[in-house]
Write a protein that holds these residues in place. Structure first.
Motif, mmCIF file in Angstrom:
data_model
loop_
_atom_site.group_PDB
_atom_site.id
_atom_site.type_symbol
_atom_site.label_atom_id
_atom_site.label_comp_id
_atom_site.label_asym_id
_atom_site.label_seq_id
_atom_site.Cartn_x
_atom_site.Cartn_y
_atom_site.Cartn_z
ATOM 1 N N TYR A 105 31.712 4.693 -0.113
ATOM 2 C CA TYR A 105 30.377 4.121 -0.242
ATOM 3 C C TYR A 105 29.909 4.055 -1.693
ATOM 4 O O TYR A 105 28.925 3.397 -2.013
ATOM 5 C CB TYR A 105 29.356 4.923 0.563
ATOM 6 C CG TYR A 105 29.643 4.893 2.039
ATOM 7 C CD1 TYR A 105 29.820 3.671 2.706
ATOM 8 C CD2 TYR A 105 29.732 6.071 2.778
ATOM 9 C CE1 TYR A 105 30.083 3.632 4.065
ATOM 10 C CE2 TYR A 105 29.985 6.038 4.130
ATOM 11 C CZ TYR A 105 30.175 4.815 4.775
ATOM 12 O OH TYR A 105 30.416 4.783 6.116
ATOM 13 N N PHE A 106 30.607 4.789 -2.551
ATOM 14 C CA PHE A 106 30.155 4.878 -3.941
ATOM 15 C C PHE A 106 30.097 3.503 -4.606
ATOM 16 O O PHE A 106 29.092 3.139 -5.232
ATOM 17 C CB PHE A 106 31.104 5.803 -4.723
ATOM 18 C CG PHE A 106 30.632 6.158 -6.100
ATOM 19 C CD1 PHE A 106 29.345 6.633 -6.316
ATOM 20 C CD2 PHE A 106 31.484 6.042 -7.197
ATOM 21 C CE1 PHE A 106 28.909 6.978 -7.588
ATOM 22 C CE2 PHE A 106 31.050 6.379 -8.482
ATOM 23 C CZ PHE A 106 29.758 6.847 -8.670
ATOM 24 N N ALA A 133 27.185 1.564 -3.431
ATOM 25 C CA ALA A 133 25.936 2.098 -3.971
ATOM 26 C C ALA A 133 25.743 1.630 -5.405
ATOM 27 O O ALA A 133 24.621 1.269 -5.806
ATOM 28 C CB ALA A 133 25.947 3.624 -3.890
ATOM 29 N N VAL A 134 26.820 1.620 -6.159
ATOM 30 C CA VAL A 134 26.726 1.153 -7.541
ATOM 31 C C VAL A 134 26.298 -0.317 -7.563
ATOM 32 O O VAL A 134 25.384 -0.710 -8.297
ATOM 33 C CB VAL A 134 28.086 1.319 -8.261
ATOM 34 C CG1 VAL A 134 28.093 0.517 -9.566
ATOM 35 C CG2 VAL A 134 28.362 2.790 -8.535
ATOM 36 N N ALA A 184 13.721 5.645 -0.920
ATOM 37 C CA ALA A 184 13.418 6.836 -1.709
ATOM 38 C C ALA A 184 12.703 7.902 -0.895
ATOM 39 O O ALA A 184 12.641 9.055 -1.290
ATOM 40 C CB ALA A 184 12.565 6.449 -2.910
ATOM 41 N N SER A 185 12.170 7.489 0.235
ATOM 42 C CA SER A 185 11.288 8.395 0.985
ATOM 43 C C SER A 185 12.051 9.368 1.854
ATOM 44 O O SER A 185 13.273 9.378 1.900
ATOM 45 C CB SER A 185 10.391 7.572 1.888
ATOM 46 O OG SER A 185 11.109 7.263 3.061
ATOM 47 N N SER A 186 11.283 10.177 2.549
ATOM 48 C CA SER A 186 11.903 11.137 3.456
ATOM 49 C C SER A 186 11.686 10.768 4.913
ATOM 50 O O SER A 186 11.906 11.576 5.797
ATOM 51 C CB SER A 186 11.370 12.542 3.146
ATOM 52 O OG SER A 186 9.993 12.500 2.885
ATOM 53 N N GLU A 238 24.284 2.113 5.621
ATOM 54 C CA GLU A 238 25.411 2.313 4.717
ATOM 55 C C GLU A 238 26.660 1.646 5.318
ATOM 56 O O GLU A 238 27.391 0.915 4.643
ATOM 57 C CB GLU A 238 25.658 3.814 4.544
ATOM 58 C CG GLU A 238 26.168 4.189 3.174
ATOM 59 C CD GLU A 238 26.148 5.707 2.964
ATOM 60 O OE1 GLU A 238 26.398 6.449 3.943
ATOM 61 O OE2 GLU A 238 25.891 6.150 1.826
ATOM 62 N N ALA A 268 22.643 -0.600 -6.708
ATOM 63 C CA ALA A 268 21.777 -0.080 -7.754
ATOM 64 C C ALA A 268 21.673 -1.076 -8.905
ATOM 65 O O ALA A 268 20.586 -1.340 -9.425
ATOM 66 C CB ALA A 268 22.315 1.251 -8.261
ATOM 67 N N THR A 320 12.879 -0.390 -1.107
ATOM 68 C CA THR A 320 12.997 0.602 -2.170
ATOM 69 C C THR A 320 12.183 1.848 -1.838
ATOM 70 O O THR A 320 12.653 2.980 -1.960
ATOM 71 C CB THR A 320 12.486 0.015 -3.498
ATOM 72 O OG1 THR A 320 13.171 -1.205 -3.742
ATOM 73 C CG2 THR A 320 12.729 0.987 -4.632
ATOM 74 N N GLN A 321 10.953 1.610 -1.432
ATOM 75 C CA GLN A 321 10.103 2.750 -1.098
ATOM 76 C C GLN A 321 10.702 3.549 0.042
ATOM 77 O O GLN A 321 10.716 4.782 0.026
ATOM 78 C CB GLN A 321 8.712 2.261 -0.700
ATOM 79 C CG GLN A 321 8.032 1.488 -1.797
ATOM 80 C CD GLN A 321 6.580 1.895 -1.950
ATOM 81 O OE1 GLN A 321 6.199 3.006 -1.624
ATOM 82 N NE2 GLN A 321 5.778 0.968 -2.434
ATOM 83 N N HIS A 341 0.800 -1.236 0.000
ATOM 84 C CA HIS A 341 0.000 0.000 0.000
ATOM 85 C C HIS A 341 0.822 1.270 0.000
ATOM 86 O O HIS A 341 0.270 2.363 0.123
ATOM 87 C CB HIS A 341 -0.940 0.033 1.201
ATOM 88 C CG HIS A 341 -1.923 -1.085 1.225
ATOM 89 N ND1 HIS A 341 -1.622 -2.317 1.748
ATOM 90 C CD2 HIS A 341 -3.200 -1.182 0.773
ATOM 91 C CE1 HIS A 341 -2.679 -3.111 1.631
ATOM 92 N NE2 HIS A 341 -3.637 -2.453 1.045
ATOM 93 N N GLY A 342 2.110 1.159 -0.098
ATOM 94 C CA GLY A 342 2.927 2.369 -0.055
ATOM 95 C C GLY A 342 3.162 2.849 1.359
ATOM 96 O O GLY A 342 2.647 2.284 2.322
#
Lengths: 187, 187, 187, 187
Positions: D145-146, D149-150, D110-112, D123, D153, D106-107, D24-25
């Motif tokens: 961390y780059f 992260a790659v 991306a969220s705040s 991380e 992703a 994922t949600q 449901h987000g």
DNA sequence: GATGAATGAGTTTTCATTCAT
DNA sequence: GATGAATGAAAACTCATTCAT
């Protein structure tokens, strides 16, 4: 000072409003009414200052139409039973032929948007509509409007049932008239 | 373990809603209903998922109350006229004693918020309410609900007029009963 | 005859919505968006029937902007590496110059408000964006969108890290491009 | 002072929350999460003071699970390629086996709602997860961390495409690993 | 005079959180 | 400690009405 332009638009609005109310209830948006009348949203308010005024006007208009239907073909000189039957049949027929109008009237009548002056006006219009009914024994001493109200109420449910059973329309009409006719008889 | 949902609050909401509708029409805000019931706005929606559901429930509830009023003191073994008169009087008296409830019921009945199942339920509840009426000659062959609808309609206007002339209540009740009683007679 | 719906307001709303989402997440109130766009709350809903529709439209709009940025100055006839680098740089630069837009896009992409048709539309728009990438050995046999998705994903984190270390932007861009370029080489 | 009673309930809530968010987000009601965890609405708040805290905890928890999956069966002494491939496969497999968890992550990412400390914690947990990647030529001089992260992703989109084409899972896994492996090579 | 874009107060409904039991 | 009823502040959305064009 000049009257709004087109009487035609006024009527279109009145009828559109009636249909819209019939379909969506009294909460129906004015925008819908305007669209159905094929005029702009704002135009409605150039003809009727307020939604409530419009609805009052609709009520008057529809009752006027019903009244007209009854008056037409009224057999003025005929015997009482014929005249009463004519009124009854005309009214029922009009109601069945104009379901939306009828539905709108019912909703409006039950609502709280009608001003007392609108109600009074319509009541007065129908006063004495049914030949001699308010002078019948049964209604002696009661408000002169009582008889008419009874007539309308019986008509209303007759219409309701008749329109649910379209093949028994005449039976309901006869049944209804029988009820009315009994109201005339002496104690 | 935790507080149970209170039947009391449910009833308060139902009655508050009825009063609010009677006073402000079907468009009455739920906020007003909640306030009148002395619960929070959100609480209303814990008891009724939707305003429409609430209104349907109100309709059922009020009709249930009316029905109960009629059933109480019903003189089961008495002669027909006595029984019919009892039903008539109970109903009219209940309506006069509960104007707001009655007004709410009228508005709801005319509206488009009632589901057909609500209507059916209530119709069924009142079916055969009036002893023997639907078997009267006049109603032979018609829908069994027709007689009841006629009874209710006559009751409704009787109440309306009676409540406008509180000193003539008994006269209207008598007049109304006379109308009903005539419906029983043979052709 | 009457004011026409303003494209300017539409854009203002779209951008305001993007900024608001970037700042407050997808739960951001429409009221805030309207205020930021300097229109009334109700106006928003005349341009977009629903918050969800608005958000979908925002997603389309922002991707369109990004696409435009990439297309502009694309060195059509240049050697592959130059072309790929142009796309990469344009995209990263656009993302860094439009942090809010980018943030909004990310949130939207991860959310469940985007309809599949919106997703498809945007996917199609970017299809084949990166010259020859999906034909590279690595992507043989995979969905044609896979290569683009990889490109976008790498771009996204490149932007994220670059925007945290604004003095090393070029380093990240170069690093990112190097990753992309390796995807082209034969097995 | 004593810790909340049951660790079992805590886990149930965490997982229920993840599933609910996936379905449901982030706007998903806590009531739903509680119901899915089969505890009372109020109970949720005895384990987590706030919805936001719960969501942060969910993010930590899910990442922890993923980490654990990767660590298990890690071939500590094997050659580099074997070790990297193990990490890659474990991660992809876990993601495919736990779609809801993945979607939720994922949600959330991306969220705040995630606090910077939550982000930092996660991380850090994954730092250096991929043997030697951040020391590869490509990532020299970039944030440590780059590289991670790659990796994440690329894993994310590999999972996305693989889970849409379940019969080509191995192909996508291979393709993805090939991308990763190229990142290791000298300039 | 007609139009329909703009408005913002008002409506229903949701939901995180509290707290009596 | 657990429960779920109660809360009320917000949210999305509607609509009668105004007014620039």
């Amino acid at each position: 000072m000049s009257r709004p332009r087109s009487e035609e638009k006024r009527l279109a609005l009145l009828n559109a409003a009636a249909e819209t109310v019939a379909a969506h209830g009294l909460g129906a948006p004015t925008a819908l009414m305007a669209k159905k009348a094929e005029v702009a949203e704002g135009t409605l308010f150039r003809y009727f200052p307020t939604k409530d005024e419009l609805l009052n006007e609709v009520y008057r208009h529809l009752n006027g139409c019903a009244y007209e239907a009854i008056s037409k073909d009224f057999p003025a000189g005929a015997p009482l039973e014929i005249r009463v039957r004519s009124v009854w049949n005309s009214y029922i027929d009009w109601g069945l032929a104009n379901r939306a109008a009828n539905e709108a009237m019912t909703q409006l009548a039950a609502s709280s948007v009608l001003t007392s002056s609108t109600r009074a006006e319509v009541e007065a219009m129908f006063a004495g509509l049914v030949p001699g009914l308010s002078e019948a024994d049964l209604f002696k001493g009661q408000s002169p409007y009582f008889a008419d109200a009874v007539f309308m109420a019986l008509a209303k449910i007759t219409m309701d049932f008749a329109s649910c059973e379209r093949d028994r329309v005449e039976a309901y009409k006869a049944s209804g008239f029988a009820m009315i006719w009994r109201l005339y008889s002496k104690d």
